[in-house]
Design a protein around this motif. Structure first.
Motif, short mmCIF file in Angstrom:
data_model
loop_
_atom_site.label_atom_id
_atom_site.label_comp_id
_atom_site.label_asym_id
_atom_site.label_seq_id
_atom_site.Cartn_x
_atom_site.Cartn_y
_atom_site.Cartn_z
N SER A 101 -21.99 -0.15 2.46
CA SER A 101 -20.78 -0.09 2.75
C SER A 101 -20.39 0.65 3.96
O SER A 101 -19.28 0.70 4.41
CB SER A 101 -19.84 0.61 1.65
N ASP A 102 -21.21 1.45 4.63
CA ASP A 102 -20.97 2.10 5.77
C ASP A 102 -21.14 1.25 7.02
O ASP A 102 -20.77 1.55 8.28
CB ASP A 102 -21.96 3.37 5.94
N SER A 158 -20.57 -1.87 9.61
CA SER A 158 -19.44 -2.64 10.30
C SER A 158 -19.71 -3.89 9.88
O SER A 158 -20.65 -4.57 10.12
CB SER A 158 -19.41 -2.11 11.69
N PRO A 159 -18.39 -4.70 9.70
CA PRO A 159 -18.92 -6.25 9.52
C PRO A 159 -19.29 -6.83 10.89
O PRO A 159 -19.60 -8.03 11.07
CB PRO A 159 -17.33 -6.92 9.27
N ALA A 205 -11.00 -9.42 1.73
CA ALA A 205 -11.69 -8.27 1.68
C ALA A 205 -12.48 -8.43 3.15
O ALA A 205 -12.19 -7.26 3.82
CB ALA A 205 -12.80 -8.01 0.80
N ALA A 206 -12.89 -9.65 3.58
CA ALA A 206 -13.55 -9.41 4.75
C ALA A 206 -12.46 -9.47 6.04
O ALA A 206 -12.79 -8.82 7.00
CB ALA A 206 -14.26 -11.14 5.02
N ARG A 253 -9.73 -7.52 5.76
CA ARG A 253 -9.44 -6.31 5.81
C ARG A 253 -10.53 -5.48 6.41
O ARG A 253 -10.09 -4.48 7.19
CB ARG A 253 -9.04 -5.68 4.53
N GLU A 254 -11.86 -5.90 6.26
CA GLU A 254 -12.83 -5.02 6.90
C GLU A 254 -13.04 -5.09 8.49
O GLU A 254 -13.31 -4.18 8.99
CB GLU A 254 -14.08 -5.55 6.13
N ALA A 260 -10.07 -3.26 9.84
CA ALA A 260 -10.29 -1.85 9.78
C ALA A 260 -11.28 -1.45 10.91
O ALA A 260 -11.19 -0.63 11.60
CB ALA A 260 -11.03 -1.35 8.49
N ALA A 261 -12.40 -2.30 11.16
CA ALA A 261 -13.50 -1.91 12.20
C ALA A 261 -12.94 -2.02 13.52
O ALA A 261 -13.25 -1.34 14.36
CB ALA A 261 -14.37 -3.10 12.14
#
Length: 135
Positions: free
Chosen positions: A21-22, A24-25, A75-76, A78-79, A82-83
């Motif tokens: 979870s830490d 980054s995508p 979710a992808a 949003r990730e 966020a990144a």
């Protein structure tokens, strides 16, 4: 004693491992691809940026530019936002270098020529072009 040392080493290894979870995508693309990331609503600007990418697919591929969308509430997406530290309410396009750093961001769609000019000026791309040049 030997079993205790082995158990301790395994536990320390597990503790030191980064949690999934830490991550980054963007990590899976690092050092392999440059990214063109579209954020915001799926509006006319986002659609125009996709058309620009599609029309110049050969040049994008030559420069290892991958298009990613973060225009929905998955979710992808949003990730990704966020990144990037993107709020996602308005159109924004980011060019991420192979090193994972943001090379450029724009509030309006960017032409393929402008993207290519920026990418081709990057030191890593300069090196790629030198290596790919016929001798």
């Amino acid at each position: 004693m030997r079993r205790h040392l082995l158990t301790t080493a395994i536990l320390l290894g597990l503790i030191a491992m980064p949690h999934l979870s830490d991550a980054s995508p963007l990590d899976r693309y690092k050092w392999k691809n440059r990214l063109l990331i579209v954020t915001g609503p799926d509006d006319a600007a986002a659609q125009q940026q996709r058309r620009i990418y599609d029309a110049a697919r050969a040049g994008m591929s030559e420069r290892a530019i991958v298009l990613l969308d973060a225009v929905d509430e998955s979710a992808a997406s949003r990730e990704l936002r966020a990144a990037l530290g993107a709020e996602g309410r308005r159109f924004k396009v980011y060019l991420i270098g192979k090193d994972g750093h943001t090379a450029f961001a724009s509030d309006t769609p960017v032409s393929a020529d402008a993207l290519f000019k920026r990418v081709d000026a990057m030191p890593m791309r300069q090196d790629e072009m030198r290596r790919d040049r016929p001798r």
